[in-house]
Design a protein around this motif. Structure first.
Motif, short mmCIF file in Angstrom:
data_model
loop_
_atom_site.label_atom_id
_atom_site.label_comp_id
_atom_site.label_asym_id
_atom_site.label_seq_id
_atom_site.Cartn_x
_atom_site.Cartn_y
_atom_site.Cartn_z
N ARG A 253 0.91 -1.40 0.12
CA ARG A 253 -0.07 0.05 0.02
C ARG A 253 0.93 1.17 -0.05
N GLY A 254 0.62 2.25 -1.03
CA GLY A 254 1.40 3.39 -0.93
C GLY A 254 2.74 3.44 -1.64
N THR A 256 5.36 2.78 -4.91
CA THR A 256 5.49 3.53 -6.19
C THR A 256 6.43 2.95 -7.01
N GLN A 278 -5.49 1.71 -3.26
CA GLN A 278 -4.49 1.81 -2.06
C GLN A 278 -3.19 2.71 -2.38
N GLU A 279 -3.47 3.57 -2.93
CA GLU A 279 -2.49 4.80 -3.56
C GLU A 279 -1.34 4.44 -3.85
N THR A 281 1.42 3.91 -6.92
CA THR A 281 1.53 5.10 -7.90
C THR A 281 2.53 4.65 -9.08
#
Length: 340
Positions: A253-254, A256, A278-279, A281
């Protein structure tokens, strides 16, 4: 004494590497223009971008271009208005060759996004030659006591990998996944490990997996494998779009994912819930700024990386590019020339 002619390689007609798009030529030694210096090349690393140019994945911007943007050499002459770099100074000519300096991107410190930027070995002839010119403001001073073969890969593989690591937003002590393990990846892994990261390498090459473990990676698996733990950050160096959903699915989660290449094959359809929710990127990496270059080279001077190279004489540039295309190079292929 500066000769009137030199040996060089040019891309004649882009196409599959087996069609020999790269050909040897004898051409005049270039004269440095305003603000430029003439550099006698000692070594030039071979980048996958050169392969993309030769095969036509990267559309040529001029006919019969000499590739190469990781060139190390000595200044031998200066054009009008140049003179800060004395003759004999060792410098590096990297991918970013010039920017306009006054657009909104340049003014906000994002010169890598300048619409009028130009590039060594694409807009101007590069380092697959005995001499090249480089704008003095875009030449990187380099130590004179380090073998040129070991410095050349730092000028793109190192710098671009450094920017990709920044774009990946790896938290302190985080878990980094690296997809593909060639010239840039093997340098980037060493930075991340030195900064306290846990690095997991995913690549199809068994020899590259061995190198990754030897350099300190926590694990090394096949490119399609899942890493042994969720990733805070991932960098995709392989120009394979099919690996984008694979890497996104491996993120915590989160997390990149930064895509480091200038060319990427098509990305398959993504599923929002699995790949982006869940963010998570997804980011691209576009060239680098000079600030990136200076920061990385300073870091490399403080913590010298282990640079794995395979040397080729300039006369075998076509073989070096073919070996790169066939994944026969462990680390970085480097064209070498006599130092004097």
């Amino acid at each position: 004494m500066i000769p009137t002619e030199m040996d060089a390689w040019v891309v004649t007609r882009p196409g599959p590497i087996a069609s020999r798009p790269l050909r040897p030529v004898r051409v005049p030694v270039p004269s440095p223009g305003p603000g430029e210096v003439l550099v006698r090349v000692e070594a030039c690393a071979v980048c996958r971008t050169d392969l993309h140019l030769a095969e036509g994945d990267l559309r040529p911007r001029r006919p019969r271009t000499t590739p190469g943007h990781e060139a190390v050499g000595r200044v031998v002459a200066a054009g009008p208005g140049a003179g800060r770099l004395a003759p004999g100074t060792r410098v590096g000519a990297a991918w970013l060759r010039s920017t306009c300096g006054h657009c909104r991107y340049c003014l906000r410190g994002a010169e890598n996004l300048c619409p009028d930027s130009t590039y060594t070995g694409w807009d101007a002839d590069g380092g697959y030659a005995e001499y090249l010119t480089v704008p003095e403001d875009f030449a990187y001073p380099l130590p004179g006591d380090t073998p040129a073969e070991k410095l050349a890969p730092l000028l793109c593989a190192g710098i671009i990998g450094y920017r990709a690591l920044l774009r990946g937003d790896l938290p302190p002590g985080g878990r980094l996944g690296i997809y593909g393990f060639g010239a840039s990846a093997h340098l980037t892994a060493q930075i991340a490990i030195a900064q306290g990261a846990t690095v997991h390498v995913l690549t199809r090459s068994a020899r590259a997996r061995e190198l990754a473990l030897d350099l300190g990676a926590a694990s090394a698996g096949d490119a399609a494998d899942a890493p042994p733990e969720p990733l805070d950050s991932a960098i995709l160096f392989a120009p394979v779009g099919e690996l984008v959903p694979v890497a996104l699915a491996a993120l915590d989660r989160g997390g990149t994912l930064a895509v480091a290449g200038i060319h990427l094959s098509d990305i398959p359809a993504l599923t929002y819930q699995r790949h982006l929710f869940q963010e998570r990127t997804l980011r691209s990496v576009t060239a680098n700024t000079r600030a990136d270059g200076h920061a990385y080279l300073e870091l490399a001077a403080l913590h010298p990386p282990r640079v794995t190279t395979v040397p080729y004489p300039l006369a075998e540039a076509d073989r070096a590019l073919a070996d790169l295309a066939a994944d026969r190079v462990e680390g970085a292929a480097v064209l070498t020339l006599p130092s004097s």
